[in-house]
Enzyme design. Structure first.
Site, PDB file in Angstrom:
ATOM      1  N   GLU A  78       0.827  -1.214   0.000  1.00 56.46           N
ATOM      2  CA  GLU A  78       0.000   0.000   0.000  1.00 56.46           C
ATOM      3  C   GLU A  78       0.862   1.266   0.000  1.00 56.46           C
ATOM      4  OE1 GLU A  78      -3.690   2.188   2.374  1.00 56.46           O
ATOM      5  OE2 GLU A  78      -2.684   0.478   3.289  1.00 56.46           O
ATOM      6  N   LYS A 117      -2.688  -1.967  -2.971  1.00 52.30           N
ATOM      7  CA  LYS A 117      -3.747  -1.076  -2.494  1.00 52.30           C
ATOM      8  C   LYS A 117      -3.293   0.337  -2.793  1.00 52.30           C
ATOM      9  CE  LYS A 117      -6.669   0.109   1.463  1.00 52.30           C
ATOM     10  NZ  LYS A 117      -7.211  -0.339   2.769  1.00 52.30           N
TER      11      LYS A 117
END
Length: 296
Positions: free
Chosen positions: A177, A214
């Site tokens: 992420e 992400k």
């Protein structure tokens, strides 16, 4: 690695529910839920209350596998139970929802316009505990890009992949992420360079490696389609990043194949004081809207 869960994450229709507020963000989450800081004392009471909140969400009929593919848990939640079962077991056995674990421990101070992850103490022990005893499928680890800086972005990507490979070596699927702050003055430029760096790093991976990404919903629609086609990439999910749920859903719907992994936007409108009927209606509205945006 659970092959049924991997298949679900690769091909299933739905989104990921992020229920992973950590110690620093829990007071804000509880306040949004209608519990003021004056109503609890110390971490134990705070974590008891947030587990009650998460339990209420997870057990609700609106929180179901026909809309939700997976849920990301905070470590404290992973080691707690719902109706006598550890949370990850309850999610998979009772709900058929794939369990992930947030493993990052916060962010370093800003350097080169990015905030890298802090060191993660006892990481290998945590990963072995997660997969061996708590039946976790994968992990999530967050860092932040605040503005366009090529060296800073390269540093972020390198740290994310190094950690991701360590996670994968334990049999878990990592969600990398590298968030781009939605308020970044050069958000679009940062996203394009981030994509280039990720592509470069994916080319260096062994064929067996599987990971997820992400990412912030990009300024340029469908920017990440090429990354989705890479054989190493199980799925790409989007964070809401500070947008309202309505705005996040609108932006997400413009990106083919990108699905949600929302936290605050999912729980928006939920209150402790609601009746079960009111709570269910609010949660159903959120789940349905995020699902529709994720399959657009």
């Amino acid at each position: 690695m659970n092959t049924e869960q991997l298949e679900r994450m690769q091909k299933g229709k739905g989104f990921i529910a992020a229920l992973d507020q950590s110690g620093g963000s829990t007071p804000k989450a509880l306040k949004a839920y209608g519990i003021d800081e004056t109503e609890y004392h110390g971490d134990k009471e705070m974590f008891d209350l947030v587990h009650e909140m998460r339990t209420r969400i997870i057990k609700n009929p609106a929180f179901s596998a026909d809309r939700i593919l997976a849920a990301i848990l905070f470590e404290n939640t992973m080691d707690r139970k719902i109706d006598g079962e550890y949370t990850a077991d309850y999610l998979w056995e009772k709900k058929h929802i794939v369990p992930f674990l947030k493993i990052d421990r916060g962010l370093e101070e800003e350097k080169r316009h990015v905030r890298l992850m802090k060191p993660i103490p006892a990481l290998d022990e945590t990963l072995e505990h997660a997969i061996g005893e708590r039946h976790i499928f994968g992990t999530k680890e967050r860092s932040v890009i605040l503005d366009y800086d090529e060296q800073g972005i390269r540093d972020i990507v390198e740290q994310q992949f190094e950690l991701g490979l360590r996670v994968f070596s334990h049999g878990l699927v990592p969600i990398l992420e590298p968030e781009v702050d939605i308020h970044s003055p050069k958000k679009a430029e940062s996203e394009r360079f981030l994509k280039e760096c990720i592509q470069e790093r994916l080319k260096k991976l062994e064929p067996s490696v599987r990971l997820m990404l992400k990412l912030t919903i990009p300024t340029e629609d469908n920017l990440y389609e090429e990354l989705m086609a890479d054989p190493h990439v199980v799925r790409i999910v989007a964070l809401s990043g500070g947008y309202s749920r309505e705005k996040a859903d609108e932006l997400l719907a413009g990106n083919r194949g990108l699905i949600a992994s929302f936290s605050r936007a999912l729980s928006e409108g939920l209150r402790k004081q609601q009746t079960e009927e009111e709570f269910s209606a609010s949660l159903r509205t959120a789940v349905d809207a995020i699902y529709e945006a994720s399959i657009s």
